[in-house]
Write a protein that holds these residues in place. Structure first.
Motif, short mmCIF file in Angstrom:
data_model
loop_
_atom_site.label_atom_id
_atom_site.label_comp_id
_atom_site.label_asym_id
_atom_site.label_seq_id
_atom_site.Cartn_x
_atom_site.Cartn_y
_atom_site.Cartn_z
N GLY A 1 0.79 -1.22 0.00
CA GLY A 1 0.00 0.00 0.00
C GLY A 1 0.83 1.27 0.00
N PHE A 2 2.16 1.12 0.15
CA PHE A 2 3.06 2.27 0.13
C PHE A 2 4.13 2.02 -0.93
N ARG A 3 3.88 2.48 -2.12
CA ARG A 3 4.74 2.15 -3.26
C ARG A 3 6.10 2.85 -3.14
N VAL A 4 7.16 2.05 -3.17
CA VAL A 4 8.51 2.56 -3.14
C VAL A 4 9.13 2.39 -4.52
N THR A 5 9.75 3.43 -5.05
CA THR A 5 10.34 3.38 -6.38
C THR A 5 11.83 3.07 -6.30
N GLU A 6 12.37 2.64 -7.43
CA GLU A 6 13.81 2.36 -7.51
C GLU A 6 14.61 3.62 -7.21
N ASN A 7 14.15 4.75 -7.72
CA ASN A 7 14.86 5.99 -7.50
C ASN A 7 14.89 6.35 -6.01
N GLU A 8 13.78 6.12 -5.31
CA GLU A 8 13.75 6.40 -3.87
C GLU A 8 14.76 5.55 -3.11
N VAL A 9 14.89 4.29 -3.53
CA VAL A 9 15.86 3.40 -2.89
C VAL A 9 17.28 3.92 -3.12
N ARG A 10 17.59 4.28 -4.38
CA ARG A 10 18.92 4.78 -4.70
C ARG A 10 19.24 6.06 -3.92
N VAL A 11 18.30 6.98 -3.92
CA VAL A 11 18.53 8.27 -3.25
C VAL A 11 18.74 8.06 -1.76
N LEU A 12 17.92 7.20 -1.15
CA LEU A 12 18.02 6.97 0.30
C LEU A 12 19.41 6.46 0.68
N PHE A 13 19.86 5.41 0.00
CA PHE A 13 21.10 4.76 0.44
C PHE A 13 22.36 5.49 -0.03
N THR A 14 22.28 6.24 -1.11
CA THR A 14 23.44 7.07 -1.48
C THR A 14 23.55 8.26 -0.54
N ALA B 1 25.65 -0.15 -6.13
CA ALA B 1 26.03 -0.65 -7.45
C ALA B 1 24.82 -0.85 -8.34
N ASP B 2 23.72 -1.36 -7.76
CA ASP B 2 22.51 -1.61 -8.55
C ASP B 2 21.33 -1.83 -7.62
N VAL B 3 20.15 -1.59 -8.14
CA VAL B 3 18.90 -1.88 -7.43
C VAL B 3 18.03 -2.71 -8.37
N ILE B 4 17.63 -3.89 -7.92
CA ILE B 4 16.79 -4.77 -8.75
C ILE B 4 15.46 -4.93 -8.05
N ARG C 1 16.35 -6.19 -4.45
CA ARG C 1 17.71 -6.52 -4.07
C ARG C 1 18.57 -5.27 -4.26
N LEU C 2 19.27 -4.91 -3.21
CA LEU C 2 20.17 -3.76 -3.25
C LEU C 2 21.60 -4.27 -3.31
N ILE C 3 22.27 -4.05 -4.42
CA ILE C 3 23.64 -4.52 -4.60
C ILE C 3 24.58 -3.37 -4.26
N LEU C 4 25.43 -3.60 -3.28
CA LEU C 4 26.34 -2.57 -2.80
C LEU C 4 27.71 -2.71 -3.45
N ASN C 5 28.47 -1.64 -3.44
CA ASN C 5 29.83 -1.70 -3.95
C ASN C 5 30.82 -2.21 -2.92
N SER C 6 30.42 -2.18 -1.65
CA SER C 6 31.35 -2.58 -0.60
C SER C 6 30.64 -3.42 0.46
N ILE C 7 31.28 -4.49 0.87
CA ILE C 7 30.72 -5.34 1.92
C ILE C 7 30.65 -4.58 3.25
N THR C 8 31.54 -3.62 3.44
CA THR C 8 31.53 -2.87 4.69
C THR C 8 30.27 -2.04 4.84
N THR C 9 29.66 -1.65 3.73
CA THR C 9 28.41 -0.89 3.80
C THR C 9 27.29 -1.76 4.37
N ALA C 10 27.31 -3.05 4.07
CA ALA C 10 26.31 -3.95 4.63
C ALA C 10 26.39 -3.97 6.15
#
Length: 289
Positions: free
Chosen positions: A211-224, A233-236, A251-260
């Protein structure tokens, strides 16, 4: 190419300490491999000369330090904050290094970085420098070019490690610029370059509220915004069939394992908020059906 003898000479102190663990102190070989691997990983992360200093200590103190390393490794297997004793469980290791930032909580909060790092050290270093020692201490005969079975592997966290005693007298190592650095590259567990970490290890699983639609762009903006411009690195996103439905996971693919590790900060699930909508994140685990 370098000779096996040169490789053993470069890792002479590591081999000495490992031999003390499994012969003099009669510690479990599989556990001792993990202990050496975590010590090598710590050296690469700035806790320098740990094993070298340890080689000058009594057997009793080496045993204490090994127990502390095991207590740190045990923290990687739990999603709960470790029950930390007054000295934080790694008192003697911290005193030896004159560092205050090494503790069981350090292991807990850097769980995924350490798992990936120790796994790399096991396969890229330990699997090559103890091939003559392991059959002797386990009292087994192993044919050349055949894997050496070590009870305890495959491991729940670190998977399997292929330890093979080769017939060749030389081993091939990666070529790099600056020939005088070649042994340093081979010996150091820095082998853990971020681009050498598998995509699955760098992936987070995100879920969203219906009921609360989240977009790919919102995911990218939040975590960057939270972790830096090069964090993602990517959002699928989950594929949706029609405009009337919404993705419920991604799935949120990060560039660094330390970010996880930064995202979870020791928790199993972390909660985030973007534009009034909630996002839950946990470590991605591939499930092959």
């Amino acid at each position: 190419m370098i000779s096996i003898a040169e490789l053993h000479m470069y890792h002479r102190i590591d081999r000495e300490v490992f031999t003390r663990l499994v012969t003099t102190l009669m510690r479990d070989p599989a556990e001792s491999l993990l202990v050496i691997a975590v010590w090598l990983w710590l050296e690469d992360k700035g806790f320098s000369s740990l094993i070298s200093m340890m080689s000058k200590l009594s057997n009793q103190m080496v045993n204490v330090l090994a127990r502390e390393a095991v207590s740190g490794l045990n923290c990687l297997e739990s999603d709960r904050v470790p029950n930390v004793p007054p000295n934080d469980g790694m008192y003697f290791t911290s005193r030896l290094l004159d560092r205050t930032d090494l503790s069981r909580l350090f292991f807990y909060h850097n769980r995924f970085s350490i798992i990936v790092g120790v796994k790399k050290v096991l396969n890229n270093v330990c699997a090559k420098i103890f091939t003559d020692i392991l059959p002797l201490i386990m009292g087994i005969q192993v044919r050349l070019n055949q894997p050496i079975p070590v009870a305890g592997f495959p491991h729940q966290l670190f998977g399997d490690v292929e330890i093979v005693r080769r017939a060749m007298n030389y081993v091939e190592i990666p070529a790099i610029s600056g020939g005088d650095q070649i042994l340093q590259l081979w010996g150091m567990p820095v082998i853990i370059q971020e681009n050498d970490v598998s995509e699955d290890d760098r992936t987070m699983f995100l879920t969203f509220s219906r009921g609360f639609r989240v977009t790919e762009n919102e995911v990218r903006v939040l975590f960057t915004r939270l972790y830096g411009l090069d964090a993602v690195a990517d959002v699928i996103m989950q594929e949706i069939i029609s405009d009337d439905t919404q993705p419920l996971f991604a799935r949120l693919i990060l560039n660094s394992i330390t970010t996880a590790d930064r995202m979870l900060n020791g928790r199993r699930i972390a909660k985030f908020r973007v534009n009034g909508k909630h996002i839950w994140a946990r470590k991605y685990e591939r499930r092959d059906i």
